[in-house]
Design an enzyme around this catalytic site. Structure first.
Site, PDB file in Angstrom:
ATOM      1  N   ASP A 169       1.783  -8.074  -0.560  1.00  0.00           N
ATOM      2  CA  ASP A 169       2.868  -8.975  -0.178  1.00  0.00           C
ATOM      3  C   ASP A 169       2.467 -10.394   0.229  1.00  0.00           C
ATOM      4  OD1 ASP A 169       3.694  -6.361  -0.305  1.00  0.00           O
ATOM      5  OD2 ASP A 169       5.004  -6.451   1.432  1.00  0.00           O
ATOM      6  N   GLU A 400      -2.014   2.254   8.184  1.00  0.00           N
ATOM      7  CA  GLU A 400      -1.620   1.584   6.940  1.00  0.00           C
ATOM      8  C   GLU A 400      -2.779   0.750   6.380  1.00  0.00           C
ATOM      9  OE1 GLU A 400       1.721  -0.957   7.636  1.00  0.00           O
ATOM     10  OE2 GLU A 400       2.057  -1.391   5.509  1.00  0.00           O
TER      11      GLU A 400
HETATM   12  C1  GLC Z   1       4.007  -2.997   2.099  1.00  0.00           C
HETATM   13  C2  GLC Z   1       2.847  -3.072   1.113  1.00  0.00           C
HETATM   14  C3  GLC Z   1       3.259  -2.413  -0.187  1.00  0.00           C
HETATM   15  C4  GLC Z   1       3.710  -0.991   0.089  1.00  0.00           C
HETATM   16  C5  GLC Z   1       4.799  -0.930   1.167  1.00  0.00           C
HETATM   17  C6  GLC Z   1       5.115   0.472   1.628  1.00  0.00           C
HETATM   18  O1  GLC Z   1       5.099  -3.733   1.661  1.00  0.00           O
HETATM   19  O2  GLC Z   1       2.439  -4.386   0.899  1.00  0.00           O
HETATM   20  O3  GLC Z   1       2.194  -2.426  -1.099  1.00  0.00           O
HETATM   21  O4  GLC Z   1       4.175  -0.399  -1.067  1.00  0.00           O
HETATM   22  O5  GLC Z   1       4.386  -1.656   2.294  1.00  0.00           O
HETATM   23  O6  GLC Z   1       3.969   1.116   2.073  1.00  0.00           O
END
Ligand code: GLC
Length: 433
Positions: A169, A400
């Protein structure tokens, strides 16, 4: 090791919502596209049925034009996430399903290689083979969407028009394109971020970036998310390394699956030939000695070293010289006291080892890069990529993302972002087993 496996299993069960898996509680309370692919691999160890249902429910959100949305909002009651389904208003596109509600952009096309991974694990399972035959055309259709709508000049490389599509992102690689967007607060709809109520602000994208994410979402909506106007107007139009490498990897997996199941793979082979060649030639950056993303607006490479380049190894795109250069670079990072692979160039002033995609370690990236390095016989580096992730997870939990500087990490007891995270559990599990 057994303890870690049990914990990972527990997380996958905890996040399972009767048909699909959320990435983590509260922060991401719906089904995410590429997360689900990795999570499906994790489920397969304990419950192959879950693994198949995971993919099935993801594809229940597929649009008529083939687009596989980045979020499937199975529940319309959940309110801890922004932008929710009503803000996306995906039904401006007549091919978007009425139910489940979805977002209007896509994410990396991992599902071809995920399906191949499952078939390799359970080659004689009749249910899986039947499932593979039924989902195969849907996955091919999601690739067809990318080649039709996202490669209008038929180069073999697809573009993204929103950073969220890339899965990374807030990577600094998008900064310059986002800076082109001038925000008129009167024209931008009011919105309230939910992420920073749940995760610490310094680990999340900034509000400057969020305004631009919303701007691009509105642009997509204006063009019903698939019309040529996006290609004409979007200030953000990028041929991404990770997106294209994942697509190429999945093309190959679908070719392999199709050939073994007696299905037609002619179209896939044509895409594959063109894409592999164009990726290798257009995205290799002689100056930086890595693959870089290409900005279709400025018609230039975006000159940053970052993690997307290494996914090319997973798709077996680099020649042996390029592969060696990528491997040597990772090895140097290891020797300099970093966990590998940091998501951004550690020598660049924009490197931030804490903030999301601007420096930390991500499990699914390590998973792909581990396999990529093994493809080329770089066993030692592959081993470090694997053991680094396992060490981080053992010390800090299934977060994460994680601190990439060892000197900083040694004083920490947790990772960053959301906890009890599904793809972290799934990827660690797969690497351990
Ligand atoms: C964030 C990450 C993306 C992922 C999402 C859910 O937006 O950047 O890659 O899919 O979280 O985990």
């Amino acid at each position: 090791m057994d303890n870690l496996i049990n914990k990972a299993r527990h997380i996958l069960e905890l996040n399972w919502k009767d048909g699909f898996t959320i990435p983590t509680q509260k922060l991401y309370p719906f089904q995410w596209n590429w997360d689900s692919g990795f999570t499906s691999i994790g489920h397969s160890y304990f419950n192959l049925d879950y693994a198949m249902r995971e993919l099935d429910s993801l594809f229940s959100g597929q649009w008529k034009n083939g687009m596989l949305p980045h979020i499937i909002f199975h529940s319309e009651k959940e309110t801890t996430y922004f932008p929710n389904y009503d803000f996306w208003n995906a039904n401006v596109n007549s091919g978007a399903p009425q139910k489940p509600k979805t977002s209007g952009i896509t994410q990396p096309a991992v599902h071809g290689f995920v399906l191949e991974n499952l078939l390799q694990k359970f080659p004689n399972n009749e249910n899986l083979i039947t499932f593979a035959k039924s989902i195969f055309p849907k996955i091919v259709n999601s690739h067809r969407f990318l080649y039709t709508y996202r490669d209008p000049e038929r180069e073999g490389l697809m573009f993204i028009f929103h950073p969220w599509e890339s899965g990374r992102d807030n990577s600094p690689i998008w900064d310059e394109s986002l800076d082109r967007i001038v925000i008129d607060k009167n024209q931008l709809p009011n919105y309230e971020r939910r992420d920073i109520k749940i995760a610490p602000t310094e680990e999340r994208p900034t509000s400057y970036q969020y305004d631009r994410y919303v701007y691009l979402l509105e642009l997509g909506k204006k063009y019903k998310y698939d019309e040529a106007g996006i290609f004409e107007e979007s200030p953000f139009l990028i041929q991404d390394t990770l997106m294209n490498a994942v697509l190429i990897k999945s093309n190959q997996s679908l070719i392999n699956i199709g050939q073994s199941l007696g299905l037609d793979v002619g179209e896939l082979q044509e895409w594959q030939q063109q894409s592999t060649k164009c990726f290798k030639e257009k995205l290799w950056n002689e100056t930086l000695q890595t693959f870089t993303v290409f900005d279709l607006r400025s018609k230039q490479a975006v000159p940053f070293k970052e993690i997307g380049a290494f996914v090319a190894l997973f798709a077996e795109i680099p020649d042996s010289t390029q592969a060696k250069i990528l491997n040597d670079y990772l090895w140097t990072l290891h020797q300099r006291g970093f966990y590998i692979c940091p998501s951004f160039d550690i020598d660049h002033p924009l490197f931030d080892s804490k903030r999301y995609w601007r420096g930390p370690i991500w499990s699914q990236m390590n998973w792909m890069i581990y396999h990529g390095l093994n493809n080329y016989g770089f066993k030692n580096t592959a081993q470090i990529v694997k053991s680094d992730l396992i060490e981080l997870v053992s010390q800090m939990g299934f977060y994460e993302y994680f601190e990439s500087q060892k000197s900083v990490a040694q004083n920490l007891t947790k990772g960053y972002g959301g906890g009890s995270f599904s793809w972290t559990a799934a990827c660690t599990l797969d690497l351990l087993i």
